[in-house]
Design an enzyme around this catalytic site. Sequence first.
Site, PDB file in Angstrom:
ATOM      1  N   LYS A   1       0.958  -1.456   0.008  1.00  0.00           N
ATOM      2  CA  LYS A   1       0.068   0.171  -0.181  1.00  0.00           C
ATOM      3  C   LYS A   1       0.492   1.238  -0.108  1.00  0.00           C
ATOM      4  CE  LYS A   1      -2.693  -1.606   3.834  1.00  0.00           C
ATOM      5  NZ  LYS A   1      -2.362  -2.290   4.275  1.00  0.00           N
TER       6      LYS A   1
ATOM      7  N   ARG B   1      -9.807  -0.099   9.182  1.00  0.00           N
ATOM      8  CA  ARG B   1      -9.138  -0.623   9.653  1.00  0.00           C
ATOM      9  C   ARG B   1     -10.576  -1.659  10.597  1.00  0.00           C
ATOM     10  NH1 ARG B   1      -3.287  -0.327   9.345  1.00  0.00           N
ATOM     11  NH2 ARG B   1      -2.835  -1.795   9.362  1.00  0.00           N
TER      12      ARG B   1
ATOM     13  N   ARG C   1      11.145  -6.386   3.838  1.00  0.00           N
ATOM     14  CA  ARG C   1      10.852  -4.825   4.534  1.00  0.00           C
ATOM     15  C   ARG C   1      11.643  -4.892   6.060  1.00  0.00           C
ATOM     16  NH1 ARG C   1       4.902  -2.207   5.013  1.00  0.00           N
ATOM     17  NH2 ARG C   1       4.861  -3.203   6.764  1.00  0.00           N
TER      18      ARG C   1
ATOM     19  N   ARG D   1      11.145  -1.414  11.002  1.00  0.00           N
ATOM     20  CA  ARG D   1      10.175  -1.111  12.207  1.00  0.00           C
ATOM     21  C   ARG D   1      10.253  -2.367  12.203  1.00  0.00           C
ATOM     22  NH1 ARG D   1       5.017  -0.431   8.444  1.00  0.00           N
ATOM     23  NH2 ARG D   1       4.253  -1.144   9.702  1.00  0.00           N
TER      24      ARG D   1
ATOM     25  N   ARG E   1      -0.155  -9.301  13.646  1.00  0.00           N
ATOM     26  CA  ARG E   1      -1.253  -8.480  12.845  1.00  0.00           C
ATOM     27  C   ARG E   1      -1.981  -8.758  11.818  1.00  0.00           C
ATOM     28  NH1 ARG E   1       3.973  -5.888  11.148  1.00  0.00           N
ATOM     29  NH2 ARG E   1       3.084  -4.647   9.377  1.00  0.00           N
TER      30      ARG E   1
HETATM   31  P1  ADP Z   1       0.765  -1.953   8.232  1.00  0.00           P
HETATM   32  O1  ADP Z   1       1.898  -1.872   7.040  1.00  0.00           O
HETATM   33  O2  ADP Z   1       1.975  -3.650   8.592  1.00  0.00           O
HETATM   34  O3  ADP Z   1      -0.542  -2.630   7.211  1.00  0.00           O
HETATM   35  P2  ADP Z   1       0.168   0.562   9.086  1.00  0.00           P
HETATM   36  O4  ADP Z   1       1.792   1.116   9.066  1.00  0.00           O
HETATM   37  O5  ADP Z   1      -0.430   0.580   8.253  1.00  0.00           O
HETATM   38  O6  ADP Z   1       0.806  -1.422   9.194  1.00  0.00           O
HETATM   39  O7  ADP Z   1      -0.039   0.282  10.624  1.00  0.00           O
HETATM   40  C1  ADP Z   1       0.904  -0.241  11.242  1.00  0.00           C
HETATM   41  C2  ADP Z   1       0.189  -0.275  13.103  1.00  0.00           C
HETATM   42  O8  ADP Z   1       0.001   0.962  13.699  1.00  0.00           O
HETATM   43  C3  ADP Z   1      -1.028  -1.152  12.611  1.00  0.00           C
HETATM   44  O9  ADP Z   1      -0.426  -2.403  13.238  1.00  0.00           O
HETATM   45  C4  ADP Z   1      -1.693  -1.203  13.643  1.00  0.00           C
HETATM   46  O10 ADP Z   1      -1.309  -1.175  14.763  1.00  0.00           O
HETATM   47  C5  ADP Z   1      -1.758   0.494  13.744  1.00  0.00           C
HETATM   48  N1  ADP Z   1      -2.406   1.233  13.131  1.00  0.00           N
HETATM   49  C6  ADP Z   1      -2.435   1.598  11.331  1.00  0.00           C
HETATM   50  N2  ADP Z   1      -3.738   2.336  11.511  1.00  0.00           N
HETATM   51  C7  ADP Z   1      -4.505   1.841  12.149  1.00  0.00           C
HETATM   52  C8  ADP Z   1      -5.760   2.270  12.512  1.00  0.00           C
HETATM   53  N3  ADP Z   1      -6.689   1.932  11.296  1.00  0.00           N
HETATM   54  N4  ADP Z   1      -6.774   1.565  13.308  1.00  0.00           N
HETATM   55  C9  ADP Z   1      -6.057   1.164  14.294  1.00  0.00           C
HETATM   56  N5  ADP Z   1      -4.477   1.008  14.540  1.00  0.00           N
HETATM   57  C10 ADP Z   1      -4.041   1.173  13.662  1.00  0.00           C
END
Ligand code: ADP
Length: 190
Positions: free
Chosen positions: A14, A89, A128, A134, A146
């Site tokens: 994404k 989410r 990654r 990260r 996750r």
């Molecule tokens: P990924 O690439 O793994 O999808 P993100 O960078 O989008 O990761 O998000 C990293 C973490 O931040 C998620 O695993 C979650 O813990 C938190 N997070 C991100 N967006 C949300 C959301 N909309 N609601 C709740 N938690 C979120």
Amino acid sequence: MRYYILFGPPGAGKGTQATAMVEKYNLRHISTGELLRKEIAAGSELGLKAKALIDAGALVPDEIVEGMIESEFNTVKDVEGFLLDGFPRTTAQATALDGMLAKKSEEVTAVVSIMIPDEMIKERIKHRASIEGRADDANDETIANRIRTYHDKTEPLVGYYKENGKYHEIDGTGTIDEVRSKIFGLMDKF
Ligand code: ADP
């Protein structure tokens, strides 16, 4: 204003695709993950709270991310729309988003969903981790949580957006260029 949702499991690509999408269509990229990582880096109270949850592979509370999104909507002006990455989410977040947009007499334009199988999620996240460092990418248990969180809490949104006709799925297993041209082909229609 256009309101695109970039949807898909962790590691689907994404963030990578978002960069090209915002440039081509003059959108503001809002990544809740990035906003949360900024809070963590700044050592804010919110960041501290979020870090424990993120490191465990759990979601942060809906109200926190909903507040972040609404403040971006209210402050960013000179764009043709928004690209939401990592939000919504949960079904509660999707409902909250609909409410925020309804207040402005707006609605979600389209959901662009990048799909990859679970095995590829793990490979991509590991790869990654070696590049971006990260913390939530480096630990097997966190990654497994996750993926579980995605299937339990986030995947039900597919049904939500199919029902209102906004859902469009792209095969995310190809190269970055292949996936990008499929996305552009889709977005050119809106
Ligand atoms: P990924 O690439 O793994 O999808 P993100 O960078 O989008 O990761 O998000 C990293 C973490 O931040 C998620 O695993 C979650 O813990 C938190 N997070 C991100 N967006 C949300 C959301 N909309 N609601 C709740 N938690 C979120």
